[in-house]
Design a protein around this motif. Structure first.
Motif, PDB file in Angstrom:
ATOM      1  N   TRP A  13     -21.222  41.154  24.221  1.00  0.00           N
ATOM      2  CA  TRP A  13     -21.403  40.466  22.944  1.00  0.00           C
ATOM      3  C   TRP A  13     -20.177  40.674  22.056  1.00  0.00           C
ATOM      4  O   TRP A  13     -19.522  41.715  22.108  1.00  0.00           O
ATOM      5  CB  TRP A  13     -22.637  41.002  22.202  1.00  0.00           C
ATOM      6  N   THR A  14     -19.885  39.671  21.224  1.00  0.00           N
ATOM      7  CA  THR A  14     -18.796  39.758  20.260  1.00  0.00           C
ATOM      8  C   THR A  14     -19.351  39.675  18.844  1.00  0.00           C
ATOM      9  O   THR A  14     -20.173  38.798  18.543  1.00  0.00           O
ATOM     10  CB  THR A  14     -17.771  38.623  20.464  1.00  0.00           C
ATOM     11  N   GLN A  59      -9.337  41.833  22.213  1.00  0.00           N
ATOM     12  CA  GLN A  59     -10.334  42.318  21.268  1.00  0.00           C
ATOM     13  C   GLN A  59     -10.501  43.827  21.384  1.00  0.00           C
ATOM     14  O   GLN A  59     -10.207  44.427  22.422  1.00  0.00           O
ATOM     15  CB  GLN A  59     -11.693  41.661  21.551  1.00  0.00           C
ATOM     16  N   THR A  89     -13.440  37.537  14.659  1.00  0.00           N
ATOM     17  CA  THR A  89     -14.095  38.503  15.541  1.00  0.00           C
ATOM     18  C   THR A  89     -13.762  39.934  15.119  1.00  0.00           C
ATOM     19  O   THR A  89     -12.673  40.212  14.613  1.00  0.00           O
ATOM     20  CB  THR A  89     -13.689  38.301  17.009  1.00  0.00           C
ATOM     21  N   ASP A 148     -27.033  41.886  18.606  1.00  0.00           N
ATOM     22  CA  ASP A 148     -26.506  41.530  19.929  1.00  0.00           C
ATOM     23  C   ASP A 148     -27.633  41.453  20.957  1.00  0.00           C
ATOM     24  O   ASP A 148     -27.665  42.194  21.951  1.00  0.00           O
ATOM     25  CB  ASP A 148     -25.419  42.513  20.367  1.00  0.00           C
ATOM     26  N   ASP A 171     -19.995  36.840  24.812  1.00  0.00           N
ATOM     27  CA  ASP A 171     -18.562  36.749  25.104  1.00  0.00           C
ATOM     28  C   ASP A 171     -18.184  35.474  25.842  1.00  0.00           C
ATOM     29  O   ASP A 171     -17.144  34.865  25.563  1.00  0.00           O
ATOM     30  CB  ASP A 171     -18.121  37.953  25.955  1.00  0.00           C
ATOM     31  N   TYR A 228     -17.540  47.490  18.437  1.00  0.00           N
ATOM     32  CA  TYR A 228     -17.675  46.801  17.164  1.00  0.00           C
ATOM     33  C   TYR A 228     -16.934  47.574  16.074  1.00  0.00           C
ATOM     34  O   TYR A 228     -16.904  48.806  16.077  1.00  0.00           O
ATOM     35  CB  TYR A 228     -19.147  46.678  16.778  1.00  0.00           C
ATOM     36  N   HIS A 236     -15.911  43.712  20.513  1.00  0.00           N
ATOM     37  CA  HIS A 236     -17.013  43.304  21.394  1.00  0.00           C
ATOM     38  C   HIS A 236     -17.457  44.492  22.243  1.00  0.00           C
ATOM     39  O   HIS A 236     -16.695  45.448  22.466  1.00  0.00           O
ATOM     40  CB  HIS A 236     -16.589  42.133  22.284  1.00  0.00           C
ATOM     41  N   TYR A 285     -23.655  37.765  16.000  1.00  0.00           N
ATOM     42  CA  TYR A 285     -23.161  38.101  17.340  1.00  0.00           C
ATOM     43  C   TYR A 285     -23.285  36.887  18.253  1.00  0.00           C
ATOM     44  O   TYR A 285     -24.265  36.132  18.182  1.00  0.00           O
ATOM     45  CB  TYR A 285     -23.956  39.278  17.918  1.00  0.00           C
TER      46      TYR A 285
END
Length: 350
Positions: free
Chosen positions: A161-162, A112, A154, A136, A175, A116, A157, A172
């Protein structure tokens, strides 16, 4: 002044020298001609050897005649042959069992973005029932409750948080509640774009909606068509795997058509067109209509490209279809359209 007397012997010696030079030149010419003939002979036989060698290699790699093309078939049925439209071209479709050899090793990392972002980076799956929050923080508003094994998009992150989207709802998730989708043949993302074809697909229980960017672009594009005096109808945008299966039955289960889990409509980015007065489930020669000509010339200006163009069967794994377009954004669509590419070639996947 006394004249210099030249004897007959001097004339004889000079004549002999001239004759020797003439003979040397003649001999050298014969040597050059022989050398050229020898070189030409060597080139001729070397060329025949190379052509024969290449031909043997080609025959060893494939038993198909030159008029056939190898392409991926989505079903497990034995290989079938089909005449190409208007060209008497034989196309051989491989079974999905043969396509398995192209599958990648299982995924083990999330990969990831560390912040964000607005671009899609991957898909993950929930490992338990979770809450989707609008920020988040667990103190923020709950957007939705997602059951275990829900696949989400997704967008990076940070701080544990993702950022995700699930069925069009943004939010959100922590993770630790998201796991990797180990099957690397599913949910393949390249440069922010989900690739779906005969080799790569999505799970049949994955659900989404027609993407808002695609919906906005489609609305603007059809309005532009109307201004140009061209009418077109939209047959399909998003549909689930279950709806895709029903649609295939209604269409008579056509050969070499995308199956549930491999259809572009399940991504929420595909669009199927038809013209008024025709049945979108039938072959109505859409490629001969003014609507298709307009779309082929201008769809990329709104971010859409033809998904299965004529002649791309060996690349996409499916038969050509002039009615199906997919949204990829104006920048990518312009390059793909102008260069005459497919998504597979442009994004470097098979």
């Amino acid at each position: 002044m006394a004249k210099k007397i030249i004897s007959n012997n001097s004339f004889d010696r000079r004549a002999k020298r001239v004759e020797r030079r003439r003979l040397r030149r003649k001999r050298n010419q014969r040597r050059n001609i022989f050398a050229l003939a020898l070189a030409a002979t060597l080139i001729f036989f070397s060329g025949r050897f190379i052509i024969s060698h290449l031909s043997n290699n080609s025959s060893a790699q494939s038993s198909l005649p030159e008029s056939q093309i190898t392409i991926v078939q989505g079903a497990d049925d034995p290989a079938k042959e089909e005449k190409g439209t208007g060209k008497d071209q034989e196309i051989r479709y491989m079974t999905s069992t043969e396509a398995q050899s192209k599958r990648l090793l299982p995924r083990t990392e999330k990969k990831q973005a560390d912040t964000y972002q607005s671009q899609l980076d991957t898909f993950l799956v929930t490992n338990q029932d979770v809450i989707l929050y609008n920020r988040d923080s667990i103190k923020s508003t709950e957007v939705a409750a997602l059951p275990k094994n829900t696949v989400v998009e997704t967008y990076g992150h940070q701080d544990g948080w993702t950022k995700v989207t699930s069925v069009g709802r943004e939010g959100y998730i922590r993770d630790e509640y998201l796991d990797v989708i180990s099957d690397a043949s599913q949910f393949v993302v390249v440069d922010g774009h989900l690739i779906v074809n005969a080799s790569y697909g999505i799970s049949t229980d994955y659900e989404t909606v027609f993407h808002e960017d695609a919906a906005a672009a489609l609305r603007v594009m059809t309005e532009a068509m109307e201004r140009d005096g061209v009418k077109v109808e939209v047959a399909t945008t998003y549909r689930s795997a279950a709806d895709e299966a029903k649609e295939l039955v209604l269409e008579g289960n056509p050969d070499h058509a995308p199956q549930p889990g491999h259809a572009v409509f399940q991504t929420g980015l595909g669009v199927k067109f038809y013209v008024e007065g025709t049945d979108p489930r039938m072959d109505n020669a859409f490629e001969k209509t003014a609507a298709f000509k307009w779309l082929k010339d201008h769809a990329h200006e709104y971010g859409f490209v033809l998904r299965y163009p004529q002649g791309s069967e060996t690349i996409t794994g499916y038969r050509a279809d002039p009615t199906i377009f997919v949204y990829v954004g104006i920048e990518d669509a312009s390059i793909i359209s102008n260069e005459g590419l497919t998504l597979e070639v442009f994004y470097g996947v098979q």
